[in-house]
Design a protein around this motif. Structure first.
Motif, PDB file in Angstrom:
ATOM      1  N   ALA A  44      46.047  36.489  51.695  1.00  0.00           N
ATOM      2  CA  ALA A  44      46.105  35.416  52.690  1.00  0.00           C
ATOM      3  C   ALA A  44      45.131  35.663  53.839  1.00  0.00           C
ATOM      4  N   GLU A  45      44.957  36.922  54.225  1.00  0.00           N
ATOM      5  CA  GLU A  45      44.121  37.248  55.379  1.00  0.00           C
ATOM      6  C   GLU A  45      42.641  37.319  55.045  1.00  0.00           C
ATOM      7  N   THR A  46      42.302  37.326  53.770  1.00  0.00           N
ATOM      8  CA  THR A  46      40.890  37.445  53.392  1.00  0.00           C
ATOM      9  C   THR A  46      40.364  36.230  52.622  1.00  0.00           C
ATOM     10  N   GLY A  47      41.093  35.147  52.655  1.00  0.00           N
ATOM     11  CA  GLY A  47      40.568  33.893  52.134  1.00  0.00           C
ATOM     12  C   GLY A  47      40.749  33.651  50.662  1.00  0.00           C
ATOM     13  N   PHE A  48      41.643  34.408  49.993  1.00  0.00           N
ATOM     14  CA  PHE A  48      41.906  34.175  48.575  1.00  0.00           C
ATOM     15  C   PHE A  48      43.160  33.318  48.425  1.00  0.00           C
ATOM     16  N   ALA A  49      43.190  32.533  47.359  1.00  0.00           N
ATOM     17  CA  ALA A  49      44.270  31.565  47.188  1.00  0.00           C
ATOM     18  C   ALA A  49      45.630  32.240  47.087  1.00  0.00           C
ATOM     19  N   ASP A  50      45.683  33.369  46.383  1.00  0.00           N
ATOM     20  CA  ASP A  50      46.933  34.103  46.224  1.00  0.00           C
ATOM     21  C   ASP A  50      46.605  35.500  45.712  1.00  0.00           C
ATOM     22  N   GLN A  51      47.636  36.291  45.434  1.00  0.00           N
ATOM     23  CA  GLN A  51      47.431  37.673  45.016  1.00  0.00           C
ATOM     24  C   GLN A  51      46.701  37.765  43.681  1.00  0.00           C
ATOM     25  N   SER A  52      47.000  36.870  42.759  1.00  0.00           N
ATOM     26  CA  SER A  52      46.339  36.917  41.456  1.00  0.00           C
ATOM     27  C   SER A  52      44.850  36.581  41.586  1.00  0.00           C
ATOM     28  N   HIS A  53      44.533  35.668  42.479  1.00  0.00           N
ATOM     29  CA  HIS A  53      43.128  35.320  42.730  1.00  0.00           C
ATOM     30  C   HIS A  53      42.380  36.535  43.294  1.00  0.00           C
ATOM     31  N   LEU A  54      42.986  37.222  44.260  1.00  0.00           N
ATOM     32  CA  LEU A  54      42.402  38.444  44.808  1.00  0.00           C
ATOM     33  C   LEU A  54      42.226  39.494  43.715  1.00  0.00           C
ATOM     34  N   THR A  55      43.258  39.687  42.899  1.00  0.00           N
ATOM     35  CA  THR A  55      43.212  40.707  41.855  1.00  0.00           C
ATOM     36  C   THR A  55      42.095  40.433  40.864  1.00  0.00           C
ATOM     37  N   ARG A  56      41.930  39.181  40.477  1.00  0.00           N
ATOM     38  CA  ARG A  56      40.900  38.828  39.502  1.00  0.00           C
ATOM     39  C   ARG A  56      39.506  39.176  40.024  1.00  0.00           C
ATOM     40  N   TRP A  57      39.216  38.781  41.259  1.00  0.00           N
ATOM     41  CA  TRP A  57      37.887  39.045  41.800  1.00  0.00           C
ATOM     42  C   TRP A  57      37.700  40.517  42.162  1.00  0.00           C
ATOM     43  N   PHE A  58      38.719  41.156  42.688  1.00  0.00           N
ATOM     44  CA  PHE A  58      38.636  42.575  43.019  1.00  0.00           C
ATOM     45  C   PHE A  58      38.267  43.381  41.778  1.00  0.00           C
ATOM     46  N   THR A  59      38.905  43.078  40.656  1.00  0.00           N
ATOM     47  CA  THR A  59      38.636  43.803  39.413  1.00  0.00           C
ATOM     48  C   THR A  59      37.228  43.540  38.905  1.00  0.00           C
ATOM     49  N   ARG A  60      36.760  42.310  39.015  1.00  0.00           N
ATOM     50  CA  ARG A  60      35.412  41.985  38.548  1.00  0.00           C
ATOM     51  C   ARG A  60      34.339  42.718  39.358  1.00  0.00           C
ATOM     52  N   TYR A  61      34.596  42.884  40.653  1.00  0.00           N
ATOM     53  CA  TYR A  61      33.613  43.540  41.517  1.00  0.00           C
ATOM     54  C   TYR A  61      33.685  45.060  41.451  1.00  0.00           C
ATOM     55  N   PHE A  62      34.895  45.627  41.420  1.00  0.00           N
ATOM     56  CA  PHE A  62      35.065  47.063  41.620  1.00  0.00           C
ATOM     57  C   PHE A  62      35.547  47.819  40.392  1.00  0.00           C
ATOM     58  N   GLY A  63      35.904  47.123  39.314  1.00  0.00           N
ATOM     59  CA  GLY A  63      36.255  47.805  38.075  1.00  0.00           C
ATOM     60  C   GLY A  63      37.659  48.356  38.013  1.00  0.00           C
ATOM     61  N   LEU A  64      38.499  48.019  38.988  1.00  0.00           N
ATOM     62  CA  LEU A  64      39.904  48.440  38.981  1.00  0.00           C
ATOM     63  C   LEU A  64      40.706  47.427  39.780  1.00  0.00           C
ATOM     64  N   THR A  65      42.030  47.420  39.573  1.00  0.00           N
ATOM     65  CA  THR A  65      42.883  46.456  40.253  1.00  0.00           C
ATOM     66  C   THR A  65      43.165  46.895  41.683  1.00  0.00           C
ATOM     67  N   PRO A  66      43.544  45.965  42.554  1.00  0.00           N
ATOM     68  CA  PRO A  66      43.938  46.353  43.919  1.00  0.00           C
ATOM     69  C   PRO A  66      45.073  47.360  43.932  1.00  0.00           C
ATOM     70  N   GLY A  67      46.027  47.228  42.990  1.00  0.00           N
ATOM     71  CA  GLY A  67      47.143  48.167  42.927  1.00  0.00           C
ATOM     72  C   GLY A  67      46.685  49.585  42.639  1.00  0.00           C
ATOM     73  N   THR A  68      45.753  49.724  41.683  1.00  0.00           N
ATOM     74  CA  THR A  68      45.200  51.049  41.363  1.00  0.00           C
ATOM     75  C   THR A  68      44.468  51.632  42.564  1.00  0.00           C
ATOM     76  N   TYR A  69      43.705  50.794  43.247  1.00  0.00           N
ATOM     77  CA  TYR A  69      42.985  51.262  44.429  1.00  0.00           C
ATOM     78  C   TYR A  69      43.944  51.691  45.533  1.00  0.00           C
ATOM     79  N   ARG A  70      45.033  50.942  45.713  1.00  0.00           N
ATOM     80  CA  ARG A  70      46.007  51.251  46.751  1.00  0.00           C
ATOM     81  C   ARG A  70      46.661  52.612  46.498  1.00  0.00           C
ATOM     82  N   GLU A  71      46.909  52.939  45.221  1.00  0.00           N
ATOM     83  CA  GLU A  71      47.604  54.184  44.899  1.00  0.00           C
ATOM     84  C   GLU A  71      46.682  55.388  44.822  1.00  0.00           C
ATOM     85  N   ALA A  72      45.362  55.164  44.912  1.00  0.00           N
ATOM     86  CA  ALA A  72      44.413  56.271  44.749  1.00  0.00           C
ATOM     87  C   ALA A  72      44.563  57.280  45.871  1.00  0.00           C
TER      88      ALA A  72
END
Length: 280
Positions: free
Chosen positions: A251-279
């Motif tokens: 919501a704070e970064t302009g994505f429609a919802d969490q799944s929208h963020l996850t889709r683009w995050f993975t395409r750009y960085f090669g891992l999901t936001p959840g994986t990045y959060r737990e690193a």
């Protein structure tokens, strides 16, 4: 990773801009993107193909990749067998600090003219650093290997000794470009959360929307819309690392919802936001 055969492990340091990934990709295709860090990788197995600075490149087993901050690139497996690689992302301020410590003087920042280097010694240094980061080595050992690896990469692969590029000039959020592309870039930085219309970009640049697209892509390696999305994703990374819930991050970064963020995050960085959060 959701694609069959693909996997990724991620590590990041909490206090400093230092991150590392170990991954194998057969199907994943990186969307064209860049990092606000230096990124040094070594291909362990297979080969990956990517475009950078207007040319196609292939990094085969044992080769080193060196990306400057804001170097646009994509990436995918060169064949159906995929590739395995290790990559370390190091903030410009950390690189500058390492070089100052090594040389005993203010060195500036290096630039790398060639994104692929065939250098077994550099590959070995990167593997040692990466293994220490993901293997839980102590702070002292990590710093020793970081200093040695950065110094070796600059000495053996930089286009010229560290000098011309300053930290302030390289990392300034509002660094000015020249002409059409620079004016549009500044507007996007100022309003990266807004739904910008092509007419707004054309107005600030004083030219047509088509001229804006051509000039911006020629200078920054991607269309204005991709550049804007990338800025949103960089902010999202920082919020995720700070522990902000993913729905709130979206919501704070302009994505429609969490799944929208996850889709683009993975395409750009090669891992999901959840994986990045737990690193860690």
């Amino acid at each position: 990773m959701s694609e069959a055969g693909d996997w990724a492990r991620y590590w990041r340091e909490r206090e400093r801009p230092l991150e590392a990934m170990h991954a194998h990709f057969e199907r994943h295709v990186y969307h064209r993107h860049s990092h606000d860090t230096y990124s040094f990788g070594v291909t362990e197995d297979g080969a990956q193909s990517f475009s950078c600075r207007g040319s196609r490149h292939t990094s085969a087993a044992g080769m080193v990749m060196a990306f400057n901050p804001d170097d646009p690139h994509d990436g995918h497996a060169a064949d159906a067998l995929g590739f395995t690689y290790r990559i370390v992302h190091i903030g410009p301020e950390l690189v500058s600090g390492v070089l100052d410590d090594v040389t005993g003087r203010v060195s500036g920042l290096p630039l790398f003219a060639v994104p692929v280097v065939d250098d077994p010694l550099l590959a070995e240094a990167l593997r040692d650093l990466h293994a220490a980061l993901l293997g839980g080595a102590g702070q002292l050992r990590r710093d020793e290997l970081l200093n040695a690896t950065v110094a070796a990469i600059v000495r053996r692969a930089a286009a010229s000794p560290p000098r011309a590029t300053s930290l302030q000039g390289l990392t300034s959020r509002h660094a000015r470009g020249t002409g059409v592309a620079g004016r549009v870039r500044e507007l996007i930085h100022d309003r990266f959360l807004d739904d910008l219309a092509p007419e707004e970009l054309a107005a600030v640049a004083g030219t047509s929307r088509f001229a804006v697209y051509r000039a911006f892509r020629a200078r920054y390696g991607m269309p204005p819309s991709d550049y804007q999305r990338q800025l949103r994703l960089r902010v999202a990374r920082r919020l995720i690392a700070a522990g902000v819930p993913l729905g709130q991050v979206a919501a704070e970064t302009g994505f429609a919802d969490q799944s929208h963020l996850t889709r683009w995050f993975t395409r750009y960085f090669g891992l999901t936001p959840g994986t990045y959060r737990e690193a860690s």
